[in-house]
Design a protein around this motif. Structure first.
Motif, PDB file in Angstrom:
ATOM      1  N   LEU A  73     -11.423   0.765   9.871  1.00 55.31           N
ATOM      2  CA  LEU A  73     -11.095  -0.153   8.767  1.00 55.31           C
ATOM      3  C   LEU A  73      -9.792  -0.896   9.042  1.00 55.31           C
ATOM      4  O   LEU A  73      -9.689  -2.104   8.809  1.00 55.31           O
ATOM      5  CB  LEU A  73     -11.000   0.616   7.441  1.00 55.31           C
ATOM      6  CG  LEU A  73     -12.315   1.178   6.896  1.00 55.31           C
ATOM      7  CD1 LEU A  73     -12.049   2.217   5.807  1.00 55.31           C
ATOM      8  CD2 LEU A  73     -13.192   0.055   6.346  1.00 55.31           C
ATOM      9  N   ALA A  74      -8.795  -0.171   9.558  1.00 55.40           N
ATOM     10  CA  ALA A  74      -7.493  -0.799   9.825  1.00 55.40           C
ATOM     11  C   ALA A  74      -7.626  -1.833  10.948  1.00 55.40           C
ATOM     12  O   ALA A  74      -7.054  -2.923  10.863  1.00 55.40           O
ATOM     13  CB  ALA A  74      -6.459   0.265  10.189  1.00 55.40           C
ATOM     14  N   ALA A  78       0.907  -6.321   4.072  1.00 54.71           N
ATOM     15  CA  ALA A  78       0.833  -5.046   3.328  1.00 54.71           C
ATOM     16  C   ALA A  78       0.208  -3.977   4.213  1.00 54.71           C
ATOM     17  O   ALA A  78       0.687  -2.837   4.267  1.00 54.71           O
ATOM     18  CB  ALA A  78       0.026  -5.241   2.044  1.00 54.71           C
ATOM     19  N   LEU A  79      -0.864  -4.356   4.919  1.00 52.81           N
ATOM     20  CA  LEU A  79      -1.540  -3.421   5.822  1.00 52.81           C
ATOM     21  C   LEU A  79      -0.573  -2.916   6.895  1.00 52.81           C
ATOM     22  O   LEU A  79      -0.575  -1.733   7.241  1.00 52.81           O
ATOM     23  CB  LEU A  79      -2.751  -4.111   6.472  1.00 52.81           C
ATOM     24  CG  LEU A  79      -3.502  -3.292   7.529  1.00 52.81           C
ATOM     25  CD1 LEU A  79      -4.293  -2.166   6.866  1.00 52.81           C
ATOM     26  CD2 LEU A  79      -4.449  -4.182   8.329  1.00 52.81           C
ATOM     27  N   GLU A  80       0.268  -3.811   7.404  1.00 51.57           N
ATOM     28  CA  GLU A  80       1.248  -3.412   8.429  1.00 51.57           C
ATOM     29  C   GLU A  80       2.147  -2.292   7.928  1.00 51.57           C
ATOM     30  O   GLU A  80       2.403  -1.325   8.640  1.00 51.57           O
ATOM     31  CB  GLU A  80       2.126  -4.611   8.816  1.00 51.57           C
ATOM     32  CG  GLU A  80       1.508  -5.494   9.863  1.00 51.57           C
ATOM     33  CD  GLU A  80       2.426  -6.657  10.236  1.00 51.57           C
ATOM     34  OE1 GLU A  80       3.640  -6.435  10.402  1.00 51.57           O
ATOM     35  OE2 GLU A  80       1.918  -7.789  10.335  1.00 51.57           O
ATOM     36  N   GLN A 127      -8.341  -1.205   0.565  1.00 48.91           N
ATOM     37  CA  GLN A 127      -8.549  -0.253  -0.547  1.00 48.91           C
ATOM     38  C   GLN A 127      -9.290   0.996  -0.083  1.00 48.91           C
ATOM     39  O   GLN A 127      -9.026   2.096  -0.557  1.00 48.91           O
ATOM     40  CB  GLN A 127      -9.307  -0.941  -1.681  1.00 48.91           C
ATOM     41  CG  GLN A 127      -8.411  -1.886  -2.483  1.00 48.91           C
ATOM     42  CD  GLN A 127      -9.206  -2.802  -3.390  1.00 48.91           C
ATOM     43  OE1 GLN A 127     -10.299  -2.470  -3.821  1.00 48.91           O
ATOM     44  NE2 GLN A 127      -8.656  -3.964  -3.669  1.00 48.91           N
ATOM     45  N   MET A 128     -10.216   0.836   0.864  1.00 54.79           N
ATOM     46  CA  MET A 128     -10.939   2.004   1.384  1.00 54.79           C
ATOM     47  C   MET A 128     -10.033   2.877   2.254  1.00 54.79           C
ATOM     48  O   MET A 128     -10.151   4.104   2.251  1.00 54.79           O
ATOM     49  CB  MET A 128     -12.181   1.560   2.180  1.00 54.79           C
ATOM     50  CG  MET A 128     -13.284   0.960   1.329  1.00 54.79           C
ATOM     51  SD  MET A 128     -13.827   2.053  -0.004  1.00 54.79           S
ATOM     52  CE  MET A 128     -13.323   1.107  -1.429  1.00 54.79           C
ATOM     53  N   ILE A 129      -9.110   2.232   2.981  1.00 52.53           N
ATOM     54  CA  ILE A 129      -8.128   3.007   3.752  1.00 52.53           C
ATOM     55  C   ILE A 129      -7.298   3.851   2.797  1.00 52.53           C
ATOM     56  O   ILE A 129      -7.094   5.047   3.010  1.00 52.53           O
ATOM     57  CB  ILE A 129      -7.191   2.074   4.577  1.00 52.53           C
ATOM     58  CG1 ILE A 129      -7.987   1.355   5.666  1.00 52.53           C
ATOM     59  CG2 ILE A 129      -6.043   2.860   5.191  1.00 52.53           C
ATOM     60  CD1 ILE A 129      -7.230   0.207   6.340  1.00 52.53           C
ATOM     61  N   VAL A 130      -6.847   3.217   1.708  1.00 52.59           N
ATOM     62  CA  VAL A 130      -6.039   3.922   0.711  1.00 52.59           C
ATOM     63  C   VAL A 130      -6.838   5.092   0.118  1.00 52.59           C
ATOM     64  O   VAL A 130      -6.321   6.201  -0.029  1.00 52.59           O
ATOM     65  CB  VAL A 130      -5.582   2.948  -0.400  1.00 52.59           C
ATOM     66  CG1 VAL A 130      -5.001   3.698  -1.587  1.00 52.59           C
ATOM     67  CG2 VAL A 130      -4.557   1.957   0.147  1.00 52.59           C
TER      68      VAL A 130
END
Ligand SMILES: [Zn+2]
Length: 268
Positions: A216-217, A174-176, A247-250
């Motif tokens: 974070l990423a 998902a992060l990718e 979630q913090m990146i979002v």
């Protein structure tokens, strides 16, 4: 909330509805009902919750539903929903767990293969499962991210299906998508170049506007790699750290979007 899968006789809602309808017209049937009439039922995989959603107390491992009902209307169907009703012995509240049952065989098969039926949680009421809801702006930015993240959540809840082992990998996936679509949003002219880069390279080279998102990423990627490798380099961290970082990146992306929107307002 974790679930344990078990097989349990579930009442056919269609036949129950017919019985209740006839009871409404015939009070004597109530008495009949009181003598424990067995309605047609089918053994299906249901999901036993580990905690009470009302008071949060851990439930007995022996817990079983008071009653479970399925919505099979046609024996040829391969998917149905099951609602199970429970009572918590600590707080006395009633709650329900809803799960789907998906099978390769049809429900009328003589040897109904519950072992190969997939059972997934849909919800627990009166309280929703703690799934993250993403803003429409985030779905617009990366619908693939939102879709894969939700799949990862389902895998995480589905302990009984052995899918929880792969949920860490799914969060990394998902992060990718999120990183890829964020980078493409920033540098739309470089899309084909971005798509040739690894996740780490994307983070390093194209996330240039926010050091928090970059950190974070990067760290979420490291922890995500631990989920795919045999040797875990960060044994004190787990999938909850990956989820929190994502979630913090979002959240940071959303703040940047709102700020960008606010900046378009001209002084009147
Ligand atoms: Zn309770």
């Amino acid at each position: 909330m974790k679930f344990k899968r078990t097989e349990y006789p579930t009442t056919m809602a269609t036949s129950a509805a017919m019985s209740f309808l006839s009871m409404a017209n015939n009070p004597y049937l109530y008495e009949y009902m009181g003598r424990n009439v067995q309605l047609p039922s089918k053994k299906l995989p249901i999901l036993l919750p580990d905690k009470c959603p009302c008071c949060g107390k851990v439930l007995s491992t022996e817990i079983l539903p008071i009653r479970a009902v399925n919505n099979i209307t046609d024996n040829e169907q391969k998917e149905c929903t099951v609602i199970s009703i429970y009572r918590c012995t600590s707080c006395n509240e009633l709650f329900t767990v809803i799960n789907t049952v998906k099978t390769k065989l049809v429900f009328n098969d003589e040897k109904f293969d519950t072992d190969n039926a997939i059972s997934e949680p849909v919800g627990i009421y009166p309280f929703e499962m703690e799934n993250v809801e993403f803003d429409e702006d985030i779905s617009d930015l990366s619908s693939s991210f939102v879709e894969v993240y939700k799949q990862a959540e389902r895998a995480e809840h589905a302990e009984h299906d052995g899918l929880n082992l792969i949920c860490g990998m799914a969060y990394r996936r998902a992060l990718e998508f999120l990183v890829r679509d964020y980078c493409v949003d920033k540098f739309p002219e470089k899309v084909s170049e971005i798509d040739t880069k690894s996740l780490s390279e994307k983070i390093k080279n194209y996330i240039t506007d926010d050091s928090d998102i970059k950190t974070l990423a990067e760290k979420a990627t490291w922890l995500g790699n631990d989920q795919t490798h045999v040797i875990n380099k960060h044994p004190d961290r787990d999938v909850n750290d990956i989820k929190q970082f994502i979630q913090m990146i979002v959240a940071k992306i959303k703040i940047k979007m709102v700020v960008a929107d606010a900046e378009t307002i001209k002084k009147g």
